[in-house]
Scaffold this motif. Structure first.
Motif, mmCIF file in Angstrom:
data_model
loop_
_atom_site.group_PDB
_atom_site.id
_atom_site.type_symbol
_atom_site.label_atom_id
_atom_site.label_comp_id
_atom_site.label_asym_id
_atom_site.label_seq_id
_atom_site.Cartn_x
_atom_site.Cartn_y
_atom_site.Cartn_z
ATOM 1 N N TYR A 81 -2.481 -0.044 13.110
ATOM 2 C CA TYR A 81 -1.158 -0.560 12.747
ATOM 3 C C TYR A 81 -0.274 -0.970 13.924
ATOM 4 O O TYR A 81 0.801 -1.530 13.705
ATOM 5 C CB TYR A 81 -0.410 0.477 11.892
ATOM 6 N N SER A 137 -10.683 13.203 2.491
ATOM 7 C CA SER A 137 -10.023 11.983 2.952
ATOM 8 C C SER A 137 -9.072 12.376 4.082
ATOM 9 O O SER A 137 -8.751 13.559 4.262
ATOM 10 C CB SER A 137 -9.237 11.338 1.804
ATOM 11 N N TRP A 148 -5.915 11.726 4.178
ATOM 12 C CA TRP A 148 -4.732 12.253 3.489
ATOM 13 C C TRP A 148 -4.922 13.729 3.137
ATOM 14 O O TRP A 148 -4.062 14.557 3.424
ATOM 15 C CB TRP A 148 -4.463 11.428 2.233
ATOM 16 N N GLU A 177 2.624 16.940 -0.028
ATOM 17 C CA GLU A 177 2.507 15.513 -0.320
ATOM 18 C C GLU A 177 3.853 14.806 -0.205
ATOM 19 O O GLU A 177 3.927 13.681 0.291
ATOM 20 C CB GLU A 177 1.883 15.299 -1.692
ATOM 21 N N ASN A 207 -5.245 6.778 4.701
ATOM 22 C CA ASN A 207 -6.695 6.796 4.486
ATOM 23 C C ASN A 207 -7.390 5.578 5.087
ATOM 24 O O ASN A 207 -8.576 5.642 5.427
ATOM 25 C CB ASN A 207 -7.015 6.914 2.995
ATOM 26 N N ALA A 208 -6.658 4.486 5.260
ATOM 27 C CA ALA A 208 -7.236 3.255 5.812
ATOM 28 C C ALA A 208 -7.676 3.405 7.266
ATOM 29 O O ALA A 208 -8.437 2.585 7.771
ATOM 30 C CB ALA A 208 -6.250 2.100 5.675
ATOM 31 N N MET A 239 0.846 -1.195 0.000
ATOM 32 C CA MET A 239 0.000 0.000 0.000
ATOM 33 C C MET A 239 0.885 1.250 0.000
ATOM 34 O O MET A 239 1.961 1.241 0.590
ATOM 35 C CB MET A 239 -0.905 0.014 1.241
ATOM 36 N N THR A 240 0.387 2.293 -0.603
ATOM 37 C CA THR A 240 1.105 3.565 -0.595
ATOM 38 C C THR A 240 0.881 4.267 0.740
ATOM 39 O O THR A 240 -0.089 3.953 1.458
ATOM 40 C CB THR A 240 0.600 4.481 -1.719
ATOM 41 N N TRP A 284 -9.636 5.620 8.459
ATOM 42 C CA TRP A 284 -10.949 6.287 8.476
ATOM 43 C C TRP A 284 -11.938 5.601 9.422
ATOM 44 O O TRP A 284 -12.550 6.252 10.272
ATOM 45 C CB TRP A 284 -11.513 6.335 7.063
ATOM 46 N N LYS A 330 -0.360 7.107 1.190
ATOM 47 C CA LYS A 330 -1.701 7.706 1.109
ATOM 48 C C LYS A 330 -2.770 6.672 1.454
ATOM 49 O O LYS A 330 -3.687 6.944 2.237
ATOM 50 C CB LYS A 330 -1.924 8.271 -0.297
ATOM 51 N N GLU A 331 -2.649 5.479 0.897
ATOM 52 C CA GLU A 331 -3.611 4.418 1.187
ATOM 53 C C GLU A 331 -3.534 3.988 2.652
ATOM 54 O O GLU A 331 -4.575 3.740 3.286
ATOM 55 C CB GLU A 331 -3.368 3.216 0.273
ATOM 56 N N LEU A 332 -2.319 3.905 3.180
ATOM 57 C CA LEU A 332 -2.145 3.524 4.584
ATOM 58 C C LEU A 332 -2.807 4.531 5.517
ATOM 59 O O LEU A 332 -3.473 4.150 6.483
ATOM 60 C CB LEU A 332 -0.654 3.405 4.918
#
Length: 151
Positions: free
Chosen positions: A96, A27, A29, A48, A8-9, A1-2, A11, A4-6
């Motif tokens: 995490y 989001s 991010w 970013e 946003n996860a 995962m990027t 949420w 950004k994805e990490l």
């Protein structure tokens, strides 16, 4: 995962001050980017670049709790931006770090013994692609990173 994805996860894990965090239509991010733009940097590109590195660093520190790692001045701006938004940071720890809060206690004096470069190397070994310029520069002004040139 990027990164950004990490980020946003988290949420679905946010449980506190949700009206501040979730009700703005952004989001996670984009919220962090907006806060960096408000407080630290002038361009979204710079925000970013900075934000992805603290996400990598925080996850690596949770996955490698016995390894001493640390960030330089620029990446530290992003680390503090995530941590200061405590509902997001608590959710990050929940997702995490097995629900355990990961403490952050910076040294007063910045290290100059290669720790920051070793940390970037660890991130790379964890499968991440840290922005080398952010890890090697201890003094570069945040608004003047190489890909953030203006005429």
């Amino acid at each position: 995962m990027t990164p950004k994805e990490l980020l946003n996860a988290v949420w679905d894990k946010i449980a506190h001050l949700t009206v501040n965090i979730l009700d703005n239509g952004m989001s996670i991010w984009d919220r962090k980017i907006a806060l960096l733009l408000r407080d630290e940097v002038d361009t979204r590109e710079t925000a970013e670049r900075i934000l992805g590195n603290p996400v990598m660093y925080m996850l690596a520190s949770m996955e490698n709790p016995d390894v001493h790692i640390g960030v330089g001045k620029i990446v530290d701006k992003g680390v503090h931006q995530v941590i200061l938004d405590t509902p997001v940071y608590f959710a990050f720890c929940d997702l995490y770090n097995g629900g355990k809060y990961k403490h952050h206690a910076p040294f007063i004096k910045r290290r100059s013994d290669g720790l920051v470069i070793r940390t970037a190397d660890l991130l790379h070994s964890c499968g991440f692609d840290p922005d080398k310029e952010l890890w090697v520069s201890r003094t570069a002004p945040i608004g003047r990173l190489s890909s953030d040139r203006r005429s």
